[in-house]
Design an enzyme around this catalytic site. Structure first.
Site, PDB file in Angstrom:
ATOM      1  N   ARG A 149     -17.845  -3.910 -17.327  1.00  0.00           N
ATOM      2  CA  ARG A 149     -17.285  -5.355 -16.693  1.00  0.00           C
ATOM      3  C   ARG A 149     -16.125  -4.971 -15.445  1.00  0.00           C
ATOM      4  NH1 ARG A 149     -20.623  -6.926 -19.225  1.00  0.00           N
ATOM      5  NH2 ARG A 149     -20.595  -9.014 -20.723  1.00  0.00           N
ATOM      6  N   ASP A 203       0.715  -1.121   0.081  1.00  0.00           N
ATOM      7  CA  ASP A 203       0.012   0.123   0.142  1.00  0.00           C
ATOM      8  C   ASP A 203       1.005   1.377   0.070  1.00  0.00           C
ATOM      9  OD1 ASP A 203      -2.017  -1.716   0.345  1.00  0.00           O
ATOM     10  OD2 ASP A 203      -2.312  -1.654   2.396  1.00  0.00           O
TER      11      ASP A 203
HETATM   12  O1  F6P Z   1      -2.443  -3.904   3.312  1.00  0.00           O
HETATM   13  C1  F6P Z   1      -2.082  -4.847   2.262  1.00  0.00           C
HETATM   14  C2  F6P Z   1      -3.378  -5.495   1.533  1.00  0.00           C
HETATM   15  O2  F6P Z   1      -3.197  -6.277   0.511  1.00  0.00           O
HETATM   16  C3  F6P Z   1      -4.331  -4.327   1.292  1.00  0.00           C
HETATM   17  O3  F6P Z   1      -4.186  -3.454   0.210  1.00  0.00           O
HETATM   18  C4  F6P Z   1      -5.605  -5.002   1.170  1.00  0.00           C
HETATM   19  O4  F6P Z   1      -6.921  -4.180   1.627  1.00  0.00           O
HETATM   20  C5  F6P Z   1      -5.697  -6.084   2.465  1.00  0.00           C
HETATM   21  O5  F6P Z   1      -4.040  -6.319   2.667  1.00  0.00           O
HETATM   22  C6  F6P Z   1      -5.984  -7.382   2.130  1.00  0.00           C
HETATM   23  O6  F6P Z   1      -6.092  -8.202   3.199  1.00  0.00           O
HETATM   24  P1  F6P Z   1      -6.351  -9.700   3.346  1.00  0.00           P
HETATM   25  O7  F6P Z   1      -5.059 -10.486   2.720  1.00  0.00           O
HETATM   26  O8  F6P Z   1      -6.245 -10.089   4.604  1.00  0.00           O
HETATM   27  O9  F6P Z   1      -7.420  -9.992   2.597  1.00  0.00           O
END
Ligand code: F6P
Length: 372
Positions: A284, A146
């Site tokens: 889509r 992120d």
């Molecule tokens: O913080 C990294 C991240 O990939 C975010 O971008 C995303 O919202 C979240 O983790 C997804 O988490 P999980 O792997 O628990 O679904």
């Protein structure tokens, strides 16, 4: 702390979700630590290895051989193993969050571990701070696709995720054009729009919607219609998973509960529902999801992970703690952990990246500087 001020035995863990480049950190840390005479233990699955017995592994040079190009983490990751709110009991699904940090402290003492090296994102850095408060020396290594940690210019993992997202936008162009469709691609990033905005610019998207700037659906519709009038038969719309319309909520899959962040998802479909029937094109949705976290790390992420790993080992040798490593410009620097957890690093809505996007005609869903 060891006799010569440095730590002699430390534990490394990879907390939270995985990110490309974690193995580069592990490899570099273990190799450098071995040269410096530091014993390294690895905790499996984030803090799980410090909570449960039998899950601490001794890491040596040979344990890290050949792992540099591999995605994920050889130690495993967990974003459920929160030592301050660990889900206990409840085979029937009624697990309750329990503070098990005391058990972690006892395990550290039993193994003679003098410091923790925590590679993680925002959540892991908060745990790092909490362990500091309990008297455990901690060094943080910033990881997350992120890129939302404010104390560092870049976290490792972001560059690989950005390349994957850009590749996806490229790939969607030809199928969008063949079918005269509007293609929405939902990208990760939580409440920060770095992946969406950077991939949108790099991939030549027509619309980019990020969490920092709630969008006006009428502007999105107007932009797509204007493109059609100019003869463009398709449009590519990038939406960050945390983006939301001006008057609507953020799309979520699971609500927040103690020790657990809310799970985002559905922003792309919500946007598709709002566009359907109003733009004269089929719509889509592609949710890129965890593809962004997978695969072999880019050269940039391998390099950054390696630099962080080497620097972390030297910090251990010097007996330093209460800090997170960061990339500032060209340099790897040490910043106080307290600074690392201040505010998430969000896309500045009046910043240069946003104006670069506008400069190449990308619709951002709101007028310049229109965030609430
Ligand atoms: O913080 C990294 C991240 O990939 C975010 O971008 C995303 O919202 C979240 O983790 C997804 O988490 P999980 O792997 O628990 O679904």
């Amino acid at each position: 702390m060891g006799d010569d001020a440095g730590f002699r035995r430390v534990c490394l863990l990879t907390g939270g979700g995985d990110a490309p480049g974690l193995n580069a950190v592990i490899r570099a840390f273990v190799k450098t630590a071995e040269q410096l005479g530091i014993e390294v233990y690895g905790s499996e699955d984030g803090f799980e290895g410090l909570i449960q017995s039998g899950r601490l592994v001794r890491l040596k040079r040979k344990s890290v051989r050949g792992i540099l190009p591999k995605g994920g983490s050889i130690l495993g990751c967990s974003n459920r193993a929160n030592p301050f709110a660990y889900p206990m009991g409840g085979e029937d699904g009624s697990a309750q969050p329990v503070d098990v940090s005391e058990a972690v402290m006892m395990r550290l003492a039993r193994h003679g571990i003098e410091a923790l090296v925590l590679a993680g994102g925002d959540g892991t850095m908060h745990h790092a701070q909490a362990f500091m408060g309990l008297g455990v020396p901690v060094i943080g290594v910033p990881k997350t696709i992120d890129n939302d940690l404010s104390a560092t210019d870049y976290t490792f993992g972001f560059d690989t995720a950005l390349s994957t997202a850009t590749w996806a936008i490229d790939a969607l162009h030809s199928t969008a054009e063949s079918h005269d469709r509007v293609m929405i691609v939902e990208l990760m990033g939580r409440y920060a729009g770095w992946i969406a905005l950077c991939a949108g610019i790099a991939g030549g998207a027509d619309v980019v919607l990020i969490p920092e700037l709630p969008y006006d659906i009428e502007r999105v519709i107007g932009h797509i219609r204007a493109r059609s009038e100019r003869g463009a038969s398709f449009s590519i719309v990038v939406v960050g998973e945390g983006a939301r319309p001006i008057a609507g909520p953020r799309a979520t899959l699971e609500a927040e509960r103690e020790g657990q962040l809310e799970r985002l998802g559905g922003a792309g479909q919500a946007l598709a529902d709002a566009l359907q029937g109003r733009i004269g094109h089929e719509v889509r949705v592609t949710v890129l999801g965890h593809l962004q976290r997978g695969g072999s790390p880019s050269a940039f992420d391998r390099l950054l992970g390696t630099r962080f790993g080497v620097a972390a080992a030297h910090c251990c040798k010097r007996g330093q703690s209460g800090l997170m490593l960061a990339l500032r410009g060209e340099q790897i620097v040490e910043v106080p952990l307290d600074d690392a957890v201040l505010e998430p690093k969000l896309v500045p809505i009046d910043g240069e990246l946003m104006s670069a996007a506008r400069g190449v005609g990308i619709e951002l869903g709101a007028a310049h500087g229109a965030a609430e």
